[in-house]
Design a protein around this motif. Structure first.
Motif, PDB file in Angstrom:
ATOM      1  N   GLY A  35      -9.255   0.766 -16.451  1.00  7.27           N
ATOM      2  CA  GLY A  35      -9.551   2.183 -16.490  1.00  7.27           C
ATOM      3  C   GLY A  35     -10.079   2.689 -15.172  1.00  7.27           C
ATOM      4  N   GLY A  51     -14.402   9.105 -18.018  1.00  5.57           N
ATOM      5  CA  GLY A  51     -13.141   8.396 -18.037  1.00  5.57           C
ATOM      6  C   GLY A  51     -12.015   9.298 -17.554  1.00  5.57           C
ATOM      7  N   CYS A  54      -6.457   5.331 -18.134  1.00 11.21           N
ATOM      8  CA  CYS A  54      -6.470   3.934 -18.561  1.00 11.21           C
ATOM      9  C   CYS A  54      -5.041   3.421 -18.646  1.00 11.21           C
ATOM     10  N   SER A  62      -0.222   4.281 -20.825  1.00 10.77           N
ATOM     11  CA  SER A  62      -1.290   4.910 -20.069  1.00 10.77           C
ATOM     12  C   SER A  62      -1.824   6.133 -20.813  1.00 10.77           C
ATOM     13  N   CYS A 100     -12.914   1.765 -10.678  1.00 12.08           N
ATOM     14  CA  CYS A 100     -12.020   1.118 -11.630  1.00 12.08           C
ATOM     15  C   CYS A 100     -12.838   0.065 -12.381  1.00 12.08           C
ATOM     16  N   ARG A 103     -11.349  -3.216 -18.979  1.00 10.20           N
ATOM     17  CA  ARG A 103     -11.715  -3.038 -20.371  1.00 10.20           C
ATOM     18  C   ARG A 103     -11.840  -4.408 -21.023  1.00 10.20           C
ATOM     19  N   CYS A 108      -5.836   0.180 -24.260  1.00  7.29           N
ATOM     20  CA  CYS A 108      -6.760   1.259 -23.927  1.00  7.29           C
ATOM     21  C   CYS A 108      -7.404   1.885 -25.142  1.00  7.29           C
ATOM     22  N   THR A 115      -8.475   7.330 -22.494  1.00  8.18           N
ATOM     23  CA  THR A 115      -9.022   6.784 -21.254  1.00  8.18           C
ATOM     24  C   THR A 115      -9.774   5.479 -21.501  1.00  8.18           C
ATOM     25  N   GLY A 116      -9.586   4.909 -22.685  1.00  4.53           N
ATOM     26  CA  GLY A 116     -10.146   3.600 -22.959  1.00  4.53           C
ATOM     27  C   GLY A 116     -11.542   3.593 -23.551  1.00  4.53           C
TER      28      GLY A 116
END
Length: 135
Positions: A35, A51, A54, A62, A100, A103, A108, A115-116
């Protein structure tokens, strides 16, 4: 050991483009989602990071925050073990330190967590790269 190193930040004018890189080592990008987060001025604490995007390691899907959708693109180069964030049509509101992070899982989080999820869902972080957008 696990390491993430960002690069590519700098000073840009509104409407410009920048590409951030996140070089990963100590693990395979196929096994973890990566992410991108950003910390706006005055919001440097990890819990306050926003965020941005991801990229799932398992299937390459994504997700993006609404604030950057259509302007930012996340991608990866498995040969270089590097994830990129292409940022187009930058605005002053994009000014932040960009991080960055890895995760804890390969995905994600789908449509509910594009965005995870929050910073707590990520276990390793880079040192950050500053992006400043100003005329």
């Amino acid at each position: 050991q696990v390491q993430l190193v960002e690069s590519g930040g700098g000073l840009a004018q509104p409407g410009d483009s920048l590409r951030l890189s996140c070089a990963a080592s100590g693990f395979s990008l196929d096994l973890y989602a990566i992410g991108w987060f950003r910390a706006a001025p005055g919001k440097e604490r990890e819990g306050e990071r926003e965020g941005v995007s991801c990229l799932s390691g398992a299937d390459g899907r994504s997700g993006y925050a609404d604030s950057v959708k259509g302007r930012f693109t996340i991608s990866r180069d498995n040969n270089k073990n590097t994830v990129y964030l292409q940022m187009n049509n930058l605005t002053p509101e994009d000014t932040a330190v960009y991080y960055c992070a890895r995760r804890r899982w390969a995905y994600c989080g789908g449509e509910y967590y594009p965005t995870g999820g929050g910073p707590g869902d990520f276990d390793y972080w880079g040192q950050g790269t500053q992006v400043t957008v100003s005329s």
